[in-house]
Design a protein around this motif. Structure first.
Motif, short mmCIF file in Angstrom:
data_model
loop_
_atom_site.label_atom_id
_atom_site.label_comp_id
_atom_site.label_asym_id
_atom_site.label_seq_id
_atom_site.Cartn_x
_atom_site.Cartn_y
_atom_site.Cartn_z
N ALA A 166 0.81 -1.20 0.00
CA ALA A 166 0.00 0.00 0.00
C ALA A 166 0.86 1.26 0.00
CB ALA A 166 -0.94 -0.01 1.21
N LEU A 167 1.93 1.26 0.78
CA LEU A 167 2.78 2.45 0.90
C LEU A 167 3.52 2.77 -0.39
CD1 LEU A 167 4.22 1.69 4.46
CD2 LEU A 167 2.65 3.55 3.87
N THR A 168 4.14 1.75 -0.99
CA THR A 168 4.91 2.00 -2.21
C THR A 168 4.00 2.32 -3.37
OG1 THR A 168 6.53 0.40 -1.39
CG2 THR A 168 6.73 1.08 -3.68
N ALA A 169 2.84 1.67 -3.44
CA ALA A 169 1.89 1.97 -4.50
C ALA A 169 1.42 3.41 -4.42
CB ALA A 169 0.69 1.02 -4.41
N LYS A 170 1.12 3.86 -3.23
CA LYS A 170 0.68 5.23 -3.06
C LYS A 170 1.78 6.22 -3.41
CE LYS A 170 -2.24 8.43 -1.85
NZ LYS A 170 -3.43 8.72 -2.69
N ALA A 171 3.02 5.90 -3.04
CA ALA A 171 4.14 6.78 -3.35
C ALA A 171 4.32 6.93 -4.86
CB ALA A 171 5.42 6.26 -2.71
N GLN A 172 4.25 5.82 -5.59
CA GLN A 172 4.41 5.89 -7.04
C GLN A 172 3.28 6.68 -7.68
OE1 GLN A 172 6.67 5.36 -9.11
NE2 GLN A 172 5.56 5.50 -11.04
N GLU A 173 2.08 6.49 -7.20
CA GLU A 173 0.95 7.24 -7.74
C GLU A 173 1.14 8.74 -7.51
OE1 GLU A 173 -3.79 7.95 -6.77
OE2 GLU A 173 -2.81 6.09 -6.10
N LEU A 174 1.58 9.11 -6.31
CA LEU A 174 1.79 10.52 -6.01
C LEU A 174 2.90 11.11 -6.88
CD1 LEU A 174 1.52 10.60 -2.11
CD2 LEU A 174 -0.18 11.35 -3.78
N MET A 175 3.95 10.32 -7.13
CA MET A 175 5.04 10.81 -7.99
C MET A 175 4.53 11.12 -9.39
SD MET A 175 8.22 8.32 -7.02
CE MET A 175 8.89 8.28 -5.36
N ALA A 176 3.76 10.20 -9.95
CA ALA A 176 3.26 10.41 -11.31
C ALA A 176 2.34 11.62 -11.37
CB ALA A 176 2.54 9.16 -11.80
N ARG A 177 1.47 11.76 -10.39
CA ARG A 177 0.56 12.91 -10.38
C ARG A 177 1.31 14.22 -10.16
NH1 ARG A 177 -4.58 11.15 -10.52
NH2 ARG A 177 -4.96 8.98 -9.88
N HIS A 178 2.30 14.18 -9.30
CA HIS A 178 3.10 15.39 -9.05
C HIS A 178 3.81 15.83 -10.32
CE1 HIS A 178 5.59 18.26 -6.98
NE2 HIS A 178 6.70 17.61 -7.29
N SER A 179 4.36 14.88 -11.08
CA SER A 179 5.03 15.20 -12.33
C SER A 179 4.07 15.86 -13.31
CB SER A 179 5.63 13.93 -12.94
OG SER A 179 6.16 14.18 -14.23
N ILE A 180 2.87 15.31 -13.42
CA ILE A 180 1.88 15.85 -14.35
C ILE A 180 1.43 17.24 -13.91
CG2 ILE A 180 -0.50 15.56 -15.17
CD1 ILE A 180 0.08 12.52 -15.19
N ASP A 181 1.20 17.41 -12.62
CA ASP A 181 0.79 18.73 -12.11
C ASP A 181 1.85 19.79 -12.41
OD1 ASP A 181 -1.54 17.66 -11.17
OD2 ASP A 181 -0.85 17.45 -9.09
N GLU A 182 3.12 19.43 -12.22
CA GLU A 182 4.21 20.37 -12.50
C GLU A 182 4.28 20.70 -13.98
OE1 GLU A 182 6.72 21.96 -10.53
OE2 GLU A 182 5.18 21.56 -9.03
N ALA A 183 4.07 19.70 -14.84
CA ALA A 183 4.12 19.94 -16.28
C ALA A 183 3.00 20.88 -16.71
CB ALA A 183 4.00 18.61 -17.03
N LEU A 184 1.79 20.65 -16.22
CA LEU A 184 0.67 21.51 -16.59
C LEU A 184 0.84 22.93 -16.05
CD1 LEU A 184 -2.31 19.04 -16.03
CD2 LEU A 184 -1.44 19.89 -18.23
N LEU A 185 1.34 23.05 -14.82
CA LEU A 185 1.54 24.37 -14.24
C LEU A 185 2.58 25.15 -15.04
CD1 LEU A 185 1.04 26.40 -11.97
CD2 LEU A 185 2.85 25.23 -10.65
N ALA A 186 3.67 24.49 -15.41
CA ALA A 186 4.71 25.16 -16.19
C ALA A 186 4.18 25.61 -17.54
CB ALA A 186 5.90 24.23 -16.38
N ASP A 187 3.31 24.79 -18.15
CA ASP A 187 2.75 25.14 -19.46
C ASP A 187 1.78 26.32 -19.34
OD1 ASP A 187 2.24 24.45 -22.36
OD2 ASP A 187 0.21 24.17 -21.54
N ARG A 188 0.94 26.30 -18.35
CA ARG A 188 -0.07 27.35 -18.21
C ARG A 188 0.55 28.70 -17.85
NH1 ARG A 188 -3.83 23.37 -14.66
NH2 ARG A 188 -4.95 22.34 -16.37
#
Length: 419
Positions: A191-213
């Motif tokens: 559960a812990l590692t799965a959640k960490a990987q999910e947060l990493m992927a979402r964090h990367s996408i959020d940063e990409a969209l913020l930089a673009d906008r």
């Protein structure tokens, strides 16, 4: 110290360094030069301050050639001994004190060296001390120029005030991975590692969209991560898998024991965190599996470990890639729904542009890299246990099938040819 005394001390140091640096390598040449130089220095205590000043210059020269503190420390650990590492820590700390501000990665590396310096100060007779100093200086002086992964301390880019702390998301990820490493319960680790990987992927996408906008103008950066013996090939493959899943590229320099990871800053931070955690989890699982094998009477520990880590890296790569694809697909659907009425582009073009920027930066940094296929695993038990350990690391997703031993890992790593 008078001018005459200072001049004499400088001449002593110059003669000692000349004896060391002009000696031919091999056939005792370097050793003879070091003995000569150490004898000169041991007989002249007045030269100590000048000798230290020259050492700080050698450290600075290494930085200007692209080496960071952790890179130099890694080579000292590989080719020299504990006393040399403590001497390096003292010189590095002295040179770092000249600069008011340092980038975060440098600060962390210096902190690691400070622990070495504070824990075990080096004490020896004058000849032994001078010998260790000259051996260290010889290594520093012979370091070649390598691809820089950031500016040298003291350049104007470092004058900006550092950010206060790390992003909250990375703090959460770090805590989750620490718990995953520490727990003895597989379901909790899942559960812990799965959640960490999910947060990493979402964090990367959020940063990409913020930089673009916001038209922030982000550009790819780079960092180095140590890939230490033994079984460095498997460890480099694991790092390559983690980097690829987080939209980065890794280039392994086998000669110097590190990989350079190229990507955007938020992704680099994720790679560092996840790679460290997965390596800890994999090594612990390998130790447990090996103990069971020994209890059963097996003795082929080297081939078992190599096959274990290759299988672990291979399966982890599959599962990380699939996890990233799943999160990206979910986020693309959500982004398209939210922005369809605004005439704004979707997520995938933003990610594609960032991946192209990373590829371009990697190719410019490493125009001579080659792709190479590593030798396949040869121990069936090691492969089986390594695959099981990768499943137990609980990265979400991933196919149920895997290549068997002897078939190779199926991954191609970018290798930096030694010069």
């Amino acid at each position: 110290m008078t001018d005459d005394t200072a001049g004499a001390a400088a001449r002593t140091v110059e003669r000692a360094l000349t004896a060391v640096l002009s000696a031919r390598a091999g056939e005792g040449g370097s050793a003879d030069g070091i003995d000569t130089g150490a004898s000169l220095l041991a007989a002249d205590p007045a030269a100590d301050a000048e000798l230290r000043r020259r050492g700080e210059q050698f450290v600075r020269l290494a930085w200007e050639r692209g080496w960071q503190p952790a890179d130099v420390a890694r080579l000292v650990r590989r080719y020299l001994d504990g006393p040399h590492l403590r001497l390096l820590a003292e010189l590095t700390a002295a040179e770092a004190r000249r600069h008011e501000r340092l980038p975060p990665r440098w600060a962390a590396q210096l902190a690691d060296l400070d622990e070495e310096r504070d824990a075990r100060p080096y004490r020896a007779d004058r000849f032994s001390y001078a010998t260790a100093v000259l051996e260290l200086y010889l290594l520093l002086a012979r370091l070649p120029a390598i691809e820089p992964v950031g500016p040298v301390p003291g350049t104007p880019v470092h004058l900006a005030a550092p950010a206060d702390g790390e992003p909250r998301m990375l703090t959460r990820i770090r805590a989750l991975l620490a718990k995953a490493e520490a727990t003895g319960y597989p379901q909790e680790a899942e559960a812990l590692t799965a959640k960490a990987q999910e947060l990493m992927a979402r964090h990367s996408i959020d940063e990409a969209l913020l930089a673009d906008r916001t038209h922030r103008g982000d550009v790819p950066g780079a960092c180095r991560i140590g890939v230490d013996a033994p079984y460095e090939t498997a460890k480099a493959i694991l790092l390559d898998a983690v980097a690829s899943a987080n939209r980065c590229r890794a280039v392994w320099n086998s000669a110097y024991g590190f990989s350079t990871v190229v990507g955007f800053e938020s992704d680099l931070e994720a790679v560092e965190l996840l790679h460290t955690s997965l390596l800890v989890q994999g090594t612990a699982a390998m130790t447990r599996a090996e103990a069971a094998q020994r209890a059963a009477g097996r003795k082929r520990t080297k081939t078992f470990r190599q096959s274990f880590l290759l299988a672990y890296a291979h399966r982890i790569g599959e599962r990380l890639a699939l996890a990233t694809e799943q999160v990206t697909a979910e986020q693309e659907t959500a982004t398209a729904t939210r922005e369809s009425g605004e005439g704004v582009g979707g997520l995938l073009p933003v990610l594609a542009a960032r991946e192209a920027a990373v590829a371009d930066r990697t190719d410019r940094m490493f125009p001579e890299t080659v792709a190479t296929r590593v030798r396949g695993a040869t121990d069936a038990e090691g492969w089986t246990h390594g695959t099981s350990a990768a499943d137990a690391a609980r990265v979400p997703g991933g196919p149920d099938t895997a290549d068997g031993p002897g078939g190779g890992t199926g991954r191609r790593g970018r290798i930096r040819p030694a010069r």
